[in-house]
Design a protein around this motif. Structure first.
Motif, PDB file in Angstrom:
ATOM      1  N   CYS A 189      37.227  20.485 -19.189  1.00 25.73           N
ATOM      2  CA  CYS A 189      36.369  21.653 -19.358  1.00 25.73           C
ATOM      3  C   CYS A 189      36.101  21.871 -20.839  1.00 25.73           C
ATOM      4  N   LEU A 213      29.369  15.673 -13.569  1.00 27.60           N
ATOM      5  CA  LEU A 213      30.246  16.831 -13.453  1.00 27.60           C
ATOM      6  C   LEU A 213      31.375  16.549 -12.481  1.00 27.60           C
ATOM      7  N   THR A 257      31.851  24.653 -17.422  1.00 36.47           N
ATOM      8  CA  THR A 257      31.362  23.291 -17.215  1.00 36.47           C
ATOM      9  C   THR A 257      32.542  22.330 -17.113  1.00 36.47           C
ATOM     10  N   LEU A 262      33.291  18.726 -17.025  1.00 37.03           N
ATOM     11  CA  LEU A 262      32.696  17.414 -17.273  1.00 37.03           C
ATOM     12  C   LEU A 262      33.530  16.318 -16.609  1.00 37.03           C
ATOM     13  N   TRP A 312      25.325  17.105 -11.231  1.00 39.80           N
ATOM     14  CA  TRP A 312      24.302  16.667 -12.194  1.00 39.80           C
ATOM     15  C   TRP A 312      24.396  15.147 -12.266  1.00 39.80           C
ATOM     16  N   THR A 325      21.868  25.268 -19.582  1.00 37.67           N
ATOM     17  CA  THR A 325      22.059  26.492 -18.814  1.00 37.67           C
ATOM     18  C   THR A 325      22.002  27.665 -19.779  1.00 37.67           C
ATOM     19  N   GLU A 336      33.756  24.529 -22.531  1.00 40.34           N
ATOM     20  CA  GLU A 336      32.985  25.654 -22.022  1.00 40.34           C
ATOM     21  C   GLU A 336      32.512  26.559 -23.155  1.00 40.34           C
TER      22      GLU A 336
END
Length: 313
Positions: free
Chosen positions: A285, A65, A185, A187, A56, A164, A287
């Protein structure tokens, strides 16, 4: 569900003269992934194996990401690394079969075809599908998951955020099933792991579940070592800071939990698919998910959940 002769480039939804430039979606030559780009330059890349968002970028090309240099992108292993005591899922692959199956790309929507706020800014929405009848379904799942289901996973990109969402439908007639959802995810942060800040949760726990009870953490969590926790915040948004400066806001929709994970030095070095070894200093992460228990999905019903990651400047 997988189509054999998909075009490498999807045409714009409209070629009417005078319309502003529209987002584009391109497949790789081997049809293993696709890349969507807004006319303003922001982009997202999704691997069809696991419908995994692996990139991304903002309009300047800055990556948001983190992806391990050792990640397997050929479908041999989930990109991001069972519940042995749960009868429905005990024989499934680690982290579930949605991450080890090849999803079908169902199509795109753009701001030209949307309503509300999305119609006022460059936007592209990508839809992916996986079902009990899909040819891309993980064979182990097909053997050990007897329920009929349909999954729709959507990735929506605009200039300032990435969303998402997932809809899991039980198509099995009269039989309910249980599921869990976690938006994995990773990051990207600079220099050192970030500090996610959030409202004081009502409950915290270590994985795996069920956890031993822990006292609620402070409103600011600073990552200084291996961290693997499940939190149940009282509000929907979590702010991720980088060197004390807010960088991301992660907002949950119908997902009660937030998992915070960083392997730190020793575990990162021991993980074969984590590279470089010091990559833990540049990732965190955060999430959103529904993992504090099992979500019962009755026959004919569906579970829905979503996250939006917003860039903070």
């Amino acid at each position: 569900m997988d189509r054999a002769n998909k075009p490498k480039t999807l045409p714009k939804l409209s070629s009417t003269p005078g319309l502003p430039p529209q987002p584009t979606v391109n497949f790789t030559d081997d049809n293993s992934r696709l890349r969507a780009e807004l006319p303003t330059g922001e982009s997202v890349e999704v691997l069809l194996y696991g419908a995994t968002v692996i990139s991304w970028k903002d309009a300047t090309g800055d990556e948001k990401l983190w992806l391990s240099e050792a990640a397997k992108l050929d479908g041999s292993r989930a990109v991001f690394g069972t519940a042995p005591d749960h009868p429905q899922t005990k024989d499934l692959p680690q982290h579930g079969f949605a991450r080890t199956s090849r999803w079908e790309f169902l199509g795109k929507s753009t701001s030209e075809s949307m309503v509300g706020r999305a119609a006022d800014e460059p936007t592209v929405k990508l839809d992916f599908g996986l079902s009990s009848a899909a040819p891309g379904l993980d064979p182990k799942a097909a053997a050990h998951w007897p329920f009929k289901f349909n999954l729709i996973y959507s990735v929506t990109l605009n200039r300032e955020s990435l969303t998402t969402s997932i809809v899991a439908t039980n198509d099995d007639g009269a039989t309910p099933f249980d599921c869990q959802v976690l938006m994995h995810t990773y990051l990207r942060v600079k220099k050192s792991p970030a500090s996610p800040t959030r409202p004081t949760p009502t409950k915290s726990a270590r994985r795996p579940l069920p956890p031993k009870p822990n006292p609620p953490p402070p409103s600011t969590l600073t990552i200084t070592g291996e961290t693997d926790r499940v939190y149940t915040p009282t509000e929907d948004a979590v702010t991720v800071a980088e060197n004390s400066q807010p960088r991301f806001r992660v907002t949950r929709d119908n997902l009660a939990n937030v998992v915070v994970w960083n392997p730190w030095a020793a575990k990162a070095e021991a993980m074969a698919d984590f590279a470089p070894d010091d990559g833990f200093r540049n990732m965190l992460c955060v999430e959103p998910g529904a993992v504090g228990g099992w979500q019962a999905v009755e026959a004919g019903d569906a579970f829905e959940g979503a996250q939006t990651i917003t860039l903070l400047h």
